[in-house]
Design a protein around this motif. Structure first.
Motif, mmCIF file in Angstrom:
data_model
loop_
_atom_site.group_PDB
_atom_site.id
_atom_site.type_symbol
_atom_site.label_atom_id
_atom_site.label_comp_id
_atom_site.label_asym_id
_atom_site.label_seq_id
_atom_site.Cartn_x
_atom_site.Cartn_y
_atom_site.Cartn_z
ATOM 1 N N MET A 74 56.244 45.818 42.616
ATOM 2 C CA MET A 74 55.347 44.686 42.790
ATOM 3 C C MET A 74 53.942 45.022 42.303
ATOM 4 N N VAL A 75 53.442 46.212 42.661
ATOM 5 C CA VAL A 75 52.105 46.623 42.233
ATOM 6 C C VAL A 75 52.037 46.703 40.716
ATOM 7 N N VAL A 76 53.047 47.324 40.103
ATOM 8 C CA VAL A 76 53.064 47.454 38.636
ATOM 9 C C VAL A 76 53.102 46.082 37.982
ATOM 10 N N LEU A 77 53.931 45.186 38.509
ATOM 11 C CA LEU A 77 54.032 43.837 37.946
ATOM 12 C C LEU A 77 52.712 43.095 38.035
ATOM 13 N N MET A 78 52.048 43.207 39.169
ATOM 14 C CA MET A 78 50.765 42.515 39.331
ATOM 15 C C MET A 78 49.697 43.111 38.428
ATOM 16 N N LEU A 79 49.748 44.411 38.197
ATOM 17 C CA LEU A 79 48.801 45.021 37.273
ATOM 18 C C LEU A 79 49.100 44.617 35.830
ATOM 19 N N GLY A 130 40.995 39.556 44.390
ATOM 20 C CA GLY A 130 40.510 40.910 44.623
ATOM 21 C C GLY A 130 40.771 41.362 46.049
ATOM 22 N N ALA A 131 40.494 40.476 47.019
ATOM 23 C CA ALA A 131 40.763 40.803 48.420
ATOM 24 C C ALA A 131 42.259 40.954 48.666
ATOM 25 N N ILE A 132 43.070 40.118 48.014
ATOM 26 C CA ILE A 132 44.524 40.192 48.175
ATOM 27 C C ILE A 132 45.064 41.488 47.586
ATOM 28 N N PHE A 133 44.510 41.926 46.452
ATOM 29 C CA PHE A 133 44.901 43.225 45.915
ATOM 30 C C PHE A 133 44.534 44.335 46.896
ATOM 31 N N LEU A 149 50.346 41.725 34.957
ATOM 32 C CA LEU A 149 49.796 40.377 34.870
ATOM 33 C C LEU A 149 48.277 40.395 34.774
ATOM 34 N N THR A 150 47.662 41.458 35.302
ATOM 35 C CA THR A 150 46.208 41.587 35.238
ATOM 36 C C THR A 150 45.725 41.926 33.841
ATOM 37 N N PHE A 151 46.436 42.834 33.165
ATOM 38 C CA PHE A 151 45.930 43.371 31.900
ATOM 39 C C PHE A 151 46.540 42.733 30.650
ATOM 40 N N VAL A 152 47.700 42.101 30.777
ATOM 41 C CA VAL A 152 48.351 41.539 29.590
ATOM 42 C C VAL A 152 47.956 40.076 29.440
ATOM 43 N N PRO A 153 47.336 39.686 28.325
ATOM 44 C CA PRO A 153 46.954 38.276 28.129
ATOM 45 C C PRO A 153 48.168 37.407 27.873
ATOM 46 N N PHE A 154 48.109 36.182 28.359
ATOM 47 C CA PHE A 154 49.209 35.240 28.176
ATOM 48 C C PHE A 154 48.712 33.999 27.442
ATOM 49 N N GLY A 155 48.458 34.175 26.143
ATOM 50 C CA GLY A 155 48.069 33.051 25.311
ATOM 51 C C GLY A 155 46.744 32.421 25.665
ATOM 52 N N GLY A 156 45.931 33.128 26.417
ATOM 53 C CA GLY A 156 44.620 32.601 26.747
ATOM 54 C C GLY A 156 44.618 31.627 27.918
ATOM 55 N N TYR A 157 45.804 31.342 28.497
ATOM 56 C CA TYR A 157 45.865 30.384 29.591
ATOM 57 C C TYR A 157 45.498 31.022 30.933
ATOM 58 N N LEU A 158 45.688 32.301 31.021
ATOM 59 C CA LEU A 158 45.445 32.990 32.279
ATOM 60 C C LEU A 158 44.295 33.969 32.090
ATOM 61 N N ARG A 159 43.167 33.672 32.714
ATOM 62 C CA ARG A 159 41.998 34.540 32.617
ATOM 63 C C ARG A 159 41.852 35.297 33.931
ATOM 64 N N VAL A 160 42.059 36.575 33.856
ATOM 65 C CA VAL A 160 42.101 37.404 35.056
ATOM 66 C C VAL A 160 40.990 38.439 34.982
#
Length: 291
Positions: free
Chosen positions: A218-223, A192-195, A225-236
């Motif tokens: 970069m901002v769009v890509l990071m967002l 959150g601080a890094i964003f 990664l924030t909203f799109v689930p990746f098989g449940g391995y990444l909880r954001v």
């Protein structure tokens, strides 16, 4: 009249330029700009700063935000990385410490004991959680991002202003999580601080008239990664990322908006105070709902 035209160099008015002296902020063309430890300076400022002996702080080279140019322009970033790493290893040795420092909104029973959370008066969790990580991949990815994004931003803002953006962005991110997440959701991490640093970097790039497309990508890509689930391995935690991004952008506007030098510090620290009060208002509002 063409209002989009770049300003002319103060020594060569017929030469348009998007570069300004980091000390006096006068526009300078490639012929006049002299490389400094941060950005470029004009010939007059370089001559004023080239004398021997001690110079008053008022005459020291300044960053674009008015901070003093430091010998090590990434020192605070290094210290923040060190603190995050130290807390990570401490958490490995004492897992119960993580339970006492992570962001939890309301009362829950956790590991056989009660945790009161922020609503129970444990407001320190809003900031201590920003320095917590429990997985290797989590802290490594966040610290790489902190170095890549934070180092250049610290050099541009100066140490105190940069630290204020980092801490207030972390607080803003935590306030959004506290407001929008379920009370029992446990949240940790520096993302959150890094964003927030990323949001301030967008403002900086716009202020310096840099090419914006790579940063926007970069901002769009990071967002994504924030909203799109990746098989449940990444909880954001999307509230942390969005809250940090908004907070950092607001702080960046306050830190970097063109302002007369004598009023600049007032605008900058006034912006910090307003952002802090807004975060506090969200926190109090949510606490009233949960108690």
């Amino acid at each position: 009249m063409d209002t989009d035209r770049l300003p002319g160099c103060y020594r060569h008015p017929d030469r348009d330029t998007g570069i300004s002296c980091t000390r006096c902020e006068r526009p300078i063309c490639p012929e006049c700009m002299i490389s400094a430890s941060v950005g470029f300076q004009c010939p007059e400022c370089v001559r004023e700063g080239s004398g021997t002996g001690h110079r008053p702080a008022a005459n020291a080279p300044r960053t674009i935000a008015g901070g003093v140019v430091a010998a090590d322009p990434q020192l605070v970033t290094k210290i923040l990385i060190g603190i995050n790493a130290a807390v990570f290893f401490l958490g490995l040795l004492a897992p119960a410490l993580v339970m006492r420092l992570e962001l939890i909104g309301g009362y829950i029973d956790y590991l056989g004991g009660p945790v009161h959370g922020v609503a129970g008066g444990e407001y320190y969790r809003l900031l201590t959680s920003v320095f917590l990580h429990t997985e290797w991949w989590h802290i490594i990815s966040n610290m790489i991002a902190l170095w890549v994004i934070g180092g250049p931003l610290e050099a541009a803002l100066g140490r105190s202003r940069y630290l204020a953006v980092y801490l207030l962005s972390g607080l803003g991110a935590s306030a959004f999580v506290y407001l929008l997440a379920e009370p029992g959701v446990r949240t940790i991490g520096a993302s959150g601080a890094i964003f927030g640093l990323l949001g301030a970097t967008v403002v900086l790039a716009r202020r310096l008239r840099y090419e914006m497309r790579p940063l926007i990508i970069m901002v769009v890509l990071m967002l994504v990664l924030t909203f799109v689930p990746f098989g449940g391995y990444l909880r954001v935690s999307w509230p942390a990322h969005v809250g940090g991004l908004i907070t950092g952008a607001l702080l960046g506007l306050g830190m970097l908006m063109p302002t007369a030098a004598k009023h600049r510090a007032l605008v900058q620290w006034g912006t910090c105070a307003v952002v802090f009060l807004l975060a506090a208002a969200l926190i109090m509002l949510r606490t009233a709902e949960l108690t």
